[in-house]
Write a protein that holds these residues in place. Structure first.
Motif, mmCIF file in Angstrom:
data_model
loop_
_atom_site.group_PDB
_atom_site.id
_atom_site.type_symbol
_atom_site.label_atom_id
_atom_site.label_comp_id
_atom_site.label_asym_id
_atom_site.label_seq_id
_atom_site.Cartn_x
_atom_site.Cartn_y
_atom_site.Cartn_z
ATOM 1 N N LYS A 1 1.227 4.241 -2.718
ATOM 2 C CA LYS A 1 1.176 5.902 -2.662
ATOM 3 C C LYS A 1 2.330 6.455 -3.040
ATOM 4 C CE LYS A 1 -1.709 5.622 1.536
ATOM 5 N NZ LYS A 1 -2.036 5.662 3.154
ATOM 6 N N ASP B 1 -3.523 4.507 -5.367
ATOM 7 C CA ASP B 1 -4.343 3.968 -4.051
ATOM 8 C C ASP B 1 -4.818 2.610 -4.197
ATOM 9 O OD1 ASP B 1 -5.502 4.149 -1.509
ATOM 10 O OD2 ASP B 1 -6.984 5.888 -2.198
ATOM 11 N N ASN C 1 1.702 7.077 -6.746
ATOM 12 C CA ASN C 1 0.549 7.942 -7.089
ATOM 13 C C ASN C 1 -0.710 6.917 -7.299
ATOM 14 O OD1 ASN C 1 0.080 10.324 -6.586
ATOM 15 N ND2 ASN C 1 0.545 11.361 -8.603
ATOM 16 N N ARG D 1 0.702 -1.293 -0.280
ATOM 17 C CA ARG D 1 -0.113 -0.120 0.022
ATOM 18 C C ARG D 1 0.784 1.126 0.050
ATOM 19 N NH1 ARG D 1 -3.937 1.726 4.945
ATOM 20 N NH2 ARG D 1 -2.143 1.745 5.760
ATOM 21 N N LYS D 2 1.961 1.256 0.895
ATOM 22 C CA LYS D 2 2.881 2.406 0.832
ATOM 23 C C LYS D 2 3.709 2.800 -0.199
ATOM 24 C CE LYS D 2 5.283 5.633 2.563
ATOM 25 N NZ LYS D 2 5.031 6.936 2.806
#
Length: 435
Positions: free
Chosen positions: A274, A279, A277, A270-271
């Motif tokens: 991010k 999600d 860009n 998930r990180k």
């Protein structure tokens, strides 16, 4: 072949031992001097079924050695495995300081061509970082390969010796040939060695673990909904599992997943999203649901005891995050323990392997029992957190004699509803009717 493995955690020790088992000369390197001396004496520092037999055999055959010297490992191996920790950072990303720190030292001391293998679970782009770090310190030729592990704790030896697939991320023909040679003995039955680019290999591991975590979490959501509408999650699970597109595995509901891989890898992916860009909304939901699921039994327990647990004593069976391991990292049992202690309960605990690790964490806050029946003596209820085989067929008559009340809160759905009802227990599980 001559192999060096840097890091002797679950992955490193299993990797080194299993590679020695096929005739390779292996040196395992670790900075922990006490641990290295322990291994030199033939003592396995972790609990992993069947590892001890291979470990002892290969030490005696002089194929498996241990050292605290990175230089010794670097001089020895034509292939250097990096099996180093990548702990979760404060922001959910994977901490690469151990991997890049060793890469820098390799760059300073490398003397001839080596294949450097990222065996640790690392984010997309790590092979590039390792390559750049080594290159900044040397002009010696080398290659960096991504070779993610797919080892299940409790089955790690079998998974390594009989892999479903081996993933090799490499853009170097020379390195690929060496890796193929190394792994050829493990795929004689025809399972594939998959060659791909480094970034795809890195992402494959994160994608696999995140998908399995999502599958577990989806089933837990279904189980929670079953309780609201009066459905039986066991019947739903079987109905779903017979669909070949879905499959039967990872559909068993419970109090969430834990361990060293799923929680960390889902957050890291998930990180990573991010940072690029993107999600991963589904992963955010998985993380949230799993966090809540770990203590899903607490409201049921407090409700049963009229919202007052002070002075109540509970037995907990199972402390490891899963059976056949002593690993307690992110174990749901620990979240249960923390909450029950906070509510004023007293706890007797038992696990076949994880007791020493739990004792290091909680000290004298808990009562540690030598066997599963001592744990339940004089308790108000039994709570099951890990599905060890020995918990599946207990002597229910003996339990009733020992317990103050015949009450079980089962976070792993070990018992048949009708059977437990016939035994005369008050029984609460996940996604099924309470007795």
């Amino acid at each position: 072949m001559k192999i060096s493995v840097i890091g002797t955690g679950y992955v490193g020790l299993v990797t080194g031992t299993c590679l020695a088992e096929t005739g390779n000369e292996v040196i395992c390197v670790d900075i922990d001097e006490a641990k290295v001396e322990q291994m030199k004496s033939g003592i396995v520092p972790i609990y992993e079924p069947h590892l001890d037999v291979l470990f002892e055999r290969n030490i005696k055959a002089n194929r498996l050695k241990f050292s605290t010297s990175l230089n010794e490992g670097l001089d020895h191996g034509e292939i250097i495995f990096l099996a180093l920790p990548t702990p979760e950072d404060d922001d959910g990303s994977a901490d690469l300081s151990y991997v890049l720190g060793v890469a820098k030292e390799i760059g300073k001391h490398i003397k001839e061509y080596k294949v450097i293998v990222d065996k640790s679970t690392v984010p997309v782009g790590t092979s590039d970082k390792v390559k750049a770090t080594i290159s900044s310190e040397t002009n010696v030729e080398f290659d960096v390969v991504s070779n993610p592990e797919f080892l299940r704790e409790g089955f790690a030896v079998d998974d390594f010796l009989k892999p479903e697939r081996i993933v090799i991320g490499s853009s170097s023909e020379r390195a690929t040939k060496l890796m193929n040679k190394l792994y050829k003995p493990f795929v004689r039955s025809g399972n594939p060695i998959l060659i791909m680019d480094e970034r795809s290999a890195e992402l494959t591991k994160y994608a696999a673990n995140s998908f399995l975590a999502a599958k577990i979490t989806f089933m837990n959501e279904i189980a929670n909904f079953c309780e609201k509408v009066g459905a039986d999650v066991d019947k739903v699970r079987i109905g779903m599992g017979t669909d070949s597109r879905i499959g039967k595995r990872f559909l068993f509901p419970g109090i969430g997943y834990g361990g060293s891989c799923f929680p960390k890898d889902v957050k890291a992916l998930r990180k990573s999203g991010k940072e690029h860009n993107h999600d991963f909304e589904i992963l955010s939901s998985v993380i949230k649901v799993n966090s809540n699921q770990k203590t899903i039994l607490i409201p049921k327990i407090t409700s049963y005891f009229n919202n007052d647990l002070k002075g109540k004593t509970f037995a907990i069976w199972g402390l490891a995050f899963k059976p056949e391991t002593d690993d307690i990292r992110e174990a749901p049992a620990l979240y249960m323990i923390d909450k029950l202690l906070e509510l004023g309960a007293k706890l007797n605990v038992f696990d076949p392997e994880a007791m020493p690790n739990v004792k290091k964490k909680y000290g004298d806050q808990l009562n540690y029992s030598s066997n599963m029946y001592d744990t339940v003596n004089g308790v108000d209820a039994l709570i099951i957190c890990t599905e060890w085989s020995i918990f599946r067929t207990p002597n229910f008559s003996e339990l009733k004699k020992l317990m103050l009340e015949p009450v079980i809160f089962d976070g792993r759905n070990l018992y048949d509803i009708k059977d437990i009802e016939n035994e005369g227990f008050n029984y609460t599980s996940i996604g099924r009717k309470s007795v």
